[in-house]
Design an enzyme around this catalytic site. Structure first.
Site, PDB file in Angstrom:
ATOM      1  N   ARG A 230     -10.470  -0.792  -0.526  1.00  0.00           N
ATOM      2  CA  ARG A 230     -11.084  -1.017   0.774  1.00  0.00           C
ATOM      3  C   ARG A 230     -11.700  -2.475   0.473  1.00  0.00           C
ATOM      4  O   ARG A 230     -12.309  -2.781  -0.596  1.00  0.00           O
ATOM      5  CB  ARG A 230     -12.185  -0.262   1.184  1.00  0.00           C
ATOM      6  CG  ARG A 230     -11.698   1.195   1.830  1.00  0.00           C
ATOM      7  CD  ARG A 230     -11.030   0.972   2.938  1.00  0.00           C
ATOM      8  NE  ARG A 230     -10.750   2.177   3.749  1.00  0.00           N
ATOM      9  CZ  ARG A 230      -9.238   2.724   3.636  1.00  0.00           C
ATOM     10  NH1 ARG A 230      -8.780   1.853   2.918  1.00  0.00           N
ATOM     11  NH2 ARG A 230      -9.335   3.901   4.217  1.00  0.00           N
ATOM     12  N   HIS A 278      -2.418  -4.788   4.622  1.00  0.00           N
ATOM     13  CA  HIS A 278      -2.965  -3.316   4.602  1.00  0.00           C
ATOM     14  C   HIS A 278      -1.814  -2.509   4.512  1.00  0.00           C
ATOM     15  O   HIS A 278      -1.759  -1.580   5.348  1.00  0.00           O
ATOM     16  CB  HIS A 278      -3.908  -2.958   5.586  1.00  0.00           C
ATOM     17  CG  HIS A 278      -4.880  -1.720   5.319  1.00  0.00           C
ATOM     18  ND1 HIS A 278      -6.212  -1.433   5.532  1.00  0.00           N
ATOM     19  CD2 HIS A 278      -4.168  -0.502   4.835  1.00  0.00           C
ATOM     20  CE1 HIS A 278      -6.447  -0.348   5.201  1.00  0.00           C
ATOM     21  NE2 HIS A 278      -5.286   0.274   4.383  1.00  0.00           N
TER      22      HIS A 278
HETATM   23  C1  GLV Z   1      -5.082   4.001   4.060  1.00  0.00           C
HETATM   24  O1  GLV Z   1      -6.045   2.945   3.996  1.00  0.00           O
HETATM   25  C2  GLV Z   1      -5.579   5.374   4.140  1.00  0.00           C
HETATM   26  O2  GLV Z   1      -6.636   5.272   4.032  1.00  0.00           O
HETATM   27  O3  GLV Z   1      -4.598   5.768   3.921  1.00  0.00           O
END
Ligand code: GLV
Length: 315
Positions: A230, A278
């Protein structure tokens, strides 16, 4: 009685409604009524919500909701909702496909750095034939922050490649072949010995801003940082300062404080930063469906749910 499912997301990464409908239906052995938000029909029909970054307040408007399933392995995206319905259990998926892809992401950048691929790409551009002095794999120390499902799998695979691998978790863990540390002092030890540091921690009050100037200063000169957890763990200006001072050799970043990463953010154009949107661990309904199906069966038969989230702990 409400029996329908809703898939609630307006972000990439948590799967897709058609995939969930097909794979979850197959896992349960029935045709399921799964509706894609915002077209969910009568909100009173929805008993189970599959959610990835749902817009705040949407879950609160489902009066007969009995279960919230995070279709990401992280759950911070749910816990930030100020109107999250209290008393509705939250479970997360355990997706072996996602777990494997996360390990791939870490290993990709570890090897990219370890085998000097940026230097060779630069050499190719100027037609140079030079061997960059290599680093013995047995001397490239890797640290993995977070030893849950994803971190443990990633650490094991990295160790299997021959890299001396340490891991850090909040509470003590034992993993064969991994030098496991925990607690505040353990974090210092892992940072100090990590030539490559991989962050896989959950986002909690304790991990917010954990990787700051002090933490980067602990790492060996020339270290490489991979963040696939994160963005909120990192103090961006401290990371940029550590890169600019030459203390860190580079960083591969998949996650950011604000996503999509704002156009004017310095990470986009920094020569030592790799940016990906991401994508380290996309949820795959094919591999994740069984984890959801098992909780649906348990809910229907009144048995204890698996992978329950403790909202106070944040994971
Ligand atoms: C991705 O960021 C997840 O939390 O699976």
């Amino acid at each position: 009685m409400a029996a329908a499912f809703a898939y609630i997301s307006n972000a990439q990464g948590g799967g897709d409604a058609a995939g969930w409908r097909q794979r979850l239906g197959a896992a349960l052995g029935e045709a399921i009524d799964l509706r894609a938000w915002p077209d969910i029909g009568d909100p009173a029909d929805i008993a189970i919500a599959l959610a990835w970054k749902p817009p705040p307040g949407v879950l609160a408007r489902l009066p007969n909701l009995r279960l919230i399933v995070s279709t990401g392995m992280g759950v911070d995206h749910l816990l930030v909702d100020p109107e999250l319905p209290a008393g509705v259990p939250i479970v997360r998926i355990i997706d072996p496909g996602l777990v494997g892809q996360m390990a791939e992401y870490a290993i990709y950048w570890l090897l990219h750095h370890h085998r000097d691929m940026d230097a060779y790409a630069a050499q190719q551009r100027s037609r140079q034939w030079h061997e960059v002095p290599f680093t013995d794999t047995a001397l490239r120390r890797v640290g993995v922050l977070g030893l849950g499902e994803i971190g443990a799998n990633t650490a094991r695979k990295i160790a299997a490649l021959g890299f001396p691998t340490a891991g850090w978790s909040r509470s003590p863990r034992r993993i064969d072949g991994i030098d496991c540390h925990h607690g505040r002092d353990g974090l210092e030890d892992v940072l100090r010995r990590s030539d490559v540091l991989v962050d896989v921690l959950p986002m909690t009050a304790q991990t917010a801003g954990l990787l700051d100037a002090r933490a980067f200063a602990r790492m060996p000169r020339g270290a490489f940082f991979v963040n696939m957890a994160r963005g909120g763990h990192v103090v961006d200006r401290d990371l940029l300062a550590a890169l600019d001072a030459g203390h860190l050799a580079g960083a591969a970043l998949d996650v950011f404080h604000v996503e999509p990463l704002p156009q004017d953010h310095p990470f986009w154009s920094h020569p030592k930063v790799k940016v990906t949107p991401h994508i380290a661990g996309p949820t795959n309904p094919r591999t994740a469906a069984e984890s959801v199906a098992e909780n649906v069966r348990r809910l229907r038969t009144g048995r204890p749910l698996l992978n329950l989230i403790d909202p106070a702990a944040g994971y």
